[in-house]
Write a protein that holds these residues in place. Structure first.
Motif, mmCIF file in Angstrom:
data_model
loop_
_atom_site.group_PDB
_atom_site.id
_atom_site.type_symbol
_atom_site.label_atom_id
_atom_site.label_comp_id
_atom_site.label_asym_id
_atom_site.label_seq_id
_atom_site.Cartn_x
_atom_site.Cartn_y
_atom_site.Cartn_z
ATOM 1 N N LYS A 137 0.831 -1.211 0.000
ATOM 2 C CA LYS A 137 0.000 0.000 0.000
ATOM 3 C C LYS A 137 0.862 1.256 0.000
ATOM 4 O O LYS A 137 0.564 2.231 -0.703
ATOM 5 C CB LYS A 137 -0.932 -0.011 1.207
ATOM 6 N N LEU A 138 1.919 1.237 0.801
ATOM 7 C CA LEU A 138 2.795 2.404 0.837
ATOM 8 C C LEU A 138 3.473 2.639 -0.507
ATOM 9 O O LEU A 138 3.602 3.779 -0.968
ATOM 10 C CB LEU A 138 3.851 2.235 1.932
ATOM 11 N N TYR A 139 3.894 1.567 -1.151
ATOM 12 C CA TYR A 139 4.517 1.725 -2.460
ATOM 13 C C TYR A 139 3.506 2.209 -3.499
ATOM 14 O O TYR A 139 3.856 2.965 -4.409
ATOM 15 C CB TYR A 139 5.152 0.405 -2.901
ATOM 16 N N ALA A 140 2.248 1.795 -3.368
ATOM 17 C CA ALA A 140 1.209 2.286 -4.280
ATOM 18 C C ALA A 140 0.988 3.789 -4.084
ATOM 19 O O ALA A 140 0.852 4.547 -5.055
ATOM 20 C CB ALA A 140 -0.090 1.518 -4.050
ATOM 21 N N ILE A 141 0.956 4.227 -2.822
ATOM 22 C CA ILE A 141 0.820 5.662 -2.540
ATOM 23 C C ILE A 141 2.034 6.419 -3.053
ATOM 24 O O ILE A 141 1.914 7.520 -3.608
ATOM 25 C CB ILE A 141 0.621 5.886 -1.029
ATOM 26 N N LEU A 163 5.175 20.416 -2.348
ATOM 27 C CA LEU A 163 4.596 19.709 -1.201
ATOM 28 C C LEU A 163 4.446 18.217 -1.474
ATOM 29 O O LEU A 163 4.640 17.394 -0.573
ATOM 30 C CB LEU A 163 3.238 20.326 -0.852
ATOM 31 N N PHE A 164 4.103 17.847 -2.711
ATOM 32 C CA PHE A 164 4.038 16.427 -3.044
ATOM 33 C C PHE A 164 5.437 15.807 -3.014
ATOM 34 O O PHE A 164 5.595 14.635 -2.640
ATOM 35 C CB PHE A 164 3.399 16.228 -4.414
ATOM 36 N N LYS A 165 6.441 16.559 -3.417
ATOM 37 C CA LYS A 165 7.812 16.075 -3.327
ATOM 38 C C LYS A 165 8.210 15.863 -1.867
ATOM 39 O O LYS A 165 8.885 14.878 -1.520
ATOM 40 C CB LYS A 165 8.755 17.079 -3.995
ATOM 41 N N GLN A 166 7.785 16.769 -1.018
ATOM 42 C CA GLN A 166 8.044 16.622 0.413
ATOM 43 C C GLN A 166 7.352 15.384 0.967
ATOM 44 O O GLN A 166 7.938 14.626 1.754
ATOM 45 C CB GLN A 166 7.555 17.881 1.137
ATOM 46 N N LEU A 167 6.110 15.151 0.543
ATOM 47 C CA LEU A 167 5.386 13.962 0.982
ATOM 48 C C LEU A 167 6.048 12.695 0.461
ATOM 49 O O LEU A 167 6.107 11.674 1.159
ATOM 50 C CB LEU A 167 3.937 14.045 0.500
ATOM 51 N N GLN A 168 6.561 12.749 -0.751
ATOM 52 C CA GLN A 168 7.275 11.602 -1.316
ATOM 53 C C GLN A 168 8.493 11.254 -0.463
ATOM 54 O O GLN A 168 8.747 10.077 -0.172
ATOM 55 C CB GLN A 168 7.709 11.930 -2.741
ATOM 56 N N ASN A 169 9.231 12.247 -0.020
ATOM 57 C CA ASN A 169 10.391 11.997 0.840
ATOM 58 C C ASN A 169 9.968 11.416 2.188
ATOM 59 O O ASN A 169 10.669 10.556 2.747
ATOM 60 C CB ASN A 169 11.166 13.293 1.049
ATOM 61 N N GLU A 172 -2.456 7.747 7.333
ATOM 62 C CA GLU A 172 -1.974 9.133 7.426
ATOM 63 C C GLU A 172 -1.489 9.639 6.071
ATOM 64 O O GLU A 172 -1.794 10.777 5.670
ATOM 65 C CB GLU A 172 -0.849 9.207 8.453
ATOM 66 N N MET A 173 -0.757 8.823 5.338
ATOM 67 C CA MET A 173 -0.270 9.245 4.022
ATOM 68 C C MET A 173 -1.424 9.432 3.035
ATOM 69 O O MET A 173 -1.408 10.359 2.226
ATOM 70 C CB MET A 173 0.720 8.207 3.484
ATOM 71 N N MET A 174 -2.419 8.573 3.101
ATOM 72 C CA MET A 174 -3.589 8.724 2.232
ATOM 73 C C MET A 174 -4.310 10.036 2.513
ATOM 74 O O MET A 174 -4.718 10.761 1.588
ATOM 75 C CB MET A 174 -4.542 7.545 2.435
ATOM 76 N N GLU A 175 -4.478 10.368 3.774
ATOM 77 C CA GLU A 175 -5.150 11.621 4.136
ATOM 78 C C GLU A 175 -4.357 12.828 3.649
ATOM 79 O O GLU A 175 -4.939 13.824 3.195
ATOM 80 C CB GLU A 175 -5.339 11.684 5.658
ATOM 81 N N LYS A 176 -3.043 12.756 3.720
ATOM 82 C CA LYS A 176 -2.226 13.871 3.253
ATOM 83 C C LYS A 176 -2.330 14.043 1.738
ATOM 84 O O LYS A 176 -2.376 15.178 1.241
ATOM 85 C CB LYS A 176 -0.765 13.658 3.663
ATOM 86 N N VAL A 177 -2.365 12.933 1.008
ATOM 87 C CA VAL A 177 -2.504 13.016 -0.452
ATOM 88 C C VAL A 177 -3.834 13.655 -0.828
ATOM 89 O O VAL A 177 -3.896 14.561 -1.672
ATOM 90 C CB VAL A 177 -2.370 11.614 -1.078
ATOM 91 N N LEU A 178 -4.920 13.208 -0.188
ATOM 92 C CA LEU A 178 -6.239 13.743 -0.511
ATOM 93 C C LEU A 178 -6.370 15.215 -0.102
ATOM 94 O O LEU A 178 -7.029 15.994 -0.788
ATOM 95 C CB LEU A 178 -7.315 12.900 0.181
ATOM 96 N N ALA A 179 -5.747 15.587 1.012
ATOM 97 C CA ALA A 179 -5.787 16.992 1.434
ATOM 98 C C ALA A 179 -5.043 17.878 0.435
ATOM 99 O O ALA A 179 -5.496 18.992 0.126
ATOM 100 C CB ALA A 179 -5.178 17.128 2.833
ATOM 101 N N VAL A 218 -8.866 37.188 3.137
ATOM 102 C CA VAL A 218 -7.632 36.422 2.935
ATOM 103 C C VAL A 218 -7.417 35.503 4.130
ATOM 104 O O VAL A 218 -7.365 35.953 5.277
ATOM 105 C CB VAL A 218 -6.425 37.352 2.756
ATOM 106 N N GLU A 219 -7.289 34.214 3.857
ATOM 107 C CA GLU A 219 -7.012 33.221 4.891
ATOM 108 C C GLU A 219 -5.809 32.386 4.482
ATOM 109 O O GLU A 219 -5.531 32.243 3.287
ATOM 110 C CB GLU A 219 -8.233 32.312 5.103
ATOM 111 N N PRO A 220 -5.091 31.835 5.454
ATOM 112 C CA PRO A 220 -3.921 31.004 5.103
ATOM 113 C C PRO A 220 -4.327 29.792 4.276
ATOM 114 O O PRO A 220 -5.414 29.239 4.442
ATOM 115 C CB PRO A 220 -3.367 30.588 6.471
ATOM 116 N N ALA A 221 -3.455 29.405 3.364
ATOM 117 C CA ALA A 221 -3.693 28.189 2.593
ATOM 118 C C ALA A 221 -3.586 26.980 3.523
ATOM 119 O O ALA A 221 -2.741 26.934 4.405
ATOM 120 C CB ALA A 221 -2.668 28.082 1.462
ATOM 121 N N VAL A 222 -4.467 25.997 3.314
ATOM 122 C CA VAL A 222 -4.488 24.789 4.143
ATOM 123 C C VAL A 222 -4.362 23.590 3.217
ATOM 124 O O VAL A 222 -5.232 23.357 2.381
ATOM 125 C CB VAL A 222 -5.781 24.701 4.976
ATOM 126 N N TRP A 223 -3.280 22.840 3.344
ATOM 127 C CA TRP A 223 -3.035 21.678 2.492
ATOM 128 C C TRP A 223 -2.773 20.416 3.311
ATOM 129 O O TRP A 223 -2.263 19.432 2.795
ATOM 130 C CB TRP A 223 -1.833 21.940 1.582
#
Length: 417
Positions: free
Chosen positions: A84-88, A179-185, A203-210, A231-236
């Motif tokens: 699953k982790l490798y698929a993500i 940010l996706f590069k950061q998540l990849q690391n 947790e990784m799935m939730e971060k990808v969807l967010a 104006v509000e802060p970006a939330v990712w």
């Protein structure tokens, strides 16, 4: 009772000790043995004694002992969790390339559309001036008609461009790729450390969807609002949840001094860094709103003016609108899209989101009363220092100064931006 003959059975037993203390035993028995009876000889006991002696030798070997311990503790990761982790990880790697390519595409949109619209506007202004000089006749009418058509086309294209804000779209994709590069690391680090769990997968799935929600790829229907009311802060990132207990009741690096230091850091980030970027983002948004309305308005007025050139009642004003309106529209467009005001707004909004994420991360650790559920305090302090561009000593000095000066402190928390 039978008689043992020397020629009937030869039993040679030799015991010798080598340098390593290994015991060797050799028993030679002829292939053909005469019918004899050995009721007093217990071969089973001899074999058992030799096996016990061999086991004792194995237990005395330090190499074998370490091997047994390693095998007992090395259960290995769950293959399903690893799959699953490798698929993500594959999906995240693909998203990095997608956002990078689309970001480059939208950067080209900004430059090409700006060049095209300014070319149309200046050409229309030139034709309007030529029509005013030519007076009446078919050539002047053709110039007026061409100028009006170019102004109308420029107005429509500029309205669409101001609506989608290509420079802001490109900045969104650049942030998403980073940010996706950061998540990849992060996923690669989890895999490298070993023994990931189902909680890590979730947790990784939730971060990808967010991230997908925060930085959508398509334009129609899901595009982020380019001119929000506030104006509000970006939330990712997903909602900060309670961390799983690590089962470690030993010292976790947290103490009262570190907790107080983190509280002061959160306070200074909120009242200085985040607030400052929200203020700058509001200014950039207001400027962008004015420019986005002014550009199409000027080209629209220039289109009306070019159509009325030569009219006895409005001839003078028509020429002014047809020529000057186009020139001013080109200046406004260059300022808005050449200066990438939308990109600047998105940059400020993203920076404010960066500090909001740090605040939530620190507060989620401070709210957790069970120390074993917190991230290691020493590691967490180092992460905060790196994210703010400060050494540990500088971070502690900042917290001490914030505790004394409070809201009157002039220094910002971050030294990076």
């Amino acid at each position: 009772m039978a008689t043992l003959k020397a020629s009937g059975l030869i039993l040679n037993s030799s015991l010798s000790s080598s340098e390593r203390g290994i015991v060797k035993a050799a028993i030679n028995i002829p292939r053909r043995v005469p019918n004899i009876s050995l009721p007093g000889l217990r071969t089973g006991g001899l074999v058992e004694e030799m096996e016990l002696h061999r086991c004792a030798q194995k237990q005395l070997s330090p190499v074998k002992i370490s091997t047994i311990k390693r095998n007992e503790n090395n259960y290995g990761p769950d293959p399903v969790v690893m799959a699953k982790l490798y698929a993500i990880l594959e999906a995240v790697s693909d998203r990095v390339e997608m956002h990078k390519n689309i970001g480059d595409q939208r950067t080209n949109w900004n430059s090409l559309l700006l060049t095209s619209i300014n070319s149309l506007t200046l050409a229309a202004a030139t034709m309007a001036g030529i029509a005013a000089i030519a007076g009446g006749g078919a050539p002047a009418a053709a110039m007026k008609l061409s100028s009006t058509a170019l102004y109308v086309a420029a107005t429509g294209m500029l309205s669409i461009m101001n609506k989608i804000q290509p420079s802001q779209l490109a900045e969104e994709q650049r942030n998403a790729a980073r940010l996706f590069k950061q998540l990849q690391n992060q996923i690669q680090t989890i895999i490298s450390i070993g023994n990931p769990t189902v909680v890590d997968v979730k947790e990784m799935m939730e971060k990808v969807l967010a991230l997908d929600k925060a930085y959508p790829l398509p334009l129609l229907g899901v595009m982020l609002e380019k001119f929000p009311e506030k104006v509000e802060p970006a939330v990712w990132w997903p909602e900060q949840r309670r961390k799983q207990s690590k089962g470690n009741t030993s010292y976790n690096g947290w103490n009262g001094k570190l907790e107080e230091e983190m509280r002061e850091i959160v306070k200074i980030m909120r009242i200085k860094d985040e607030e400052d970027y929200l203020r700058l983002g509001t200014k950039a948004l207001n400027l962008n709103k004015v420019l986005a309305v002014t550009g199409p308005l000027l080209t629209g007025l220039a289109a009306v003016g070019s159509a009325l050139i030569g009219s006895p009642a409005h001839g003078g004003w028509a020429v002014v609108l047809g020529v000057a309106g186009g020139a001013l529209a080109s200046v406004i467009n260059s300022l808005e899209h050449g200066g990438q005001v939308g990109m600047v707004f998105e940059m400020y909004r993203s920076n404010a989101g960066f500090f909001k994420l740090m605040e939530e991360s620190i507060e989620s650790n401070l709210r957790e009363e069970e120390m074993e559920r917190r991230e290691n305090g020493e590691v967490f302090e180092m992460k905060v220092g790196l994210q703010l561009g400060r050494s540990l000593s500088q971070l502690r000095d900042l917290a001490a100064a914030a505790a004394v000066k409070g809201v009157d402190m002039e220094e910002f928390a971050s030294k990076l931006f």
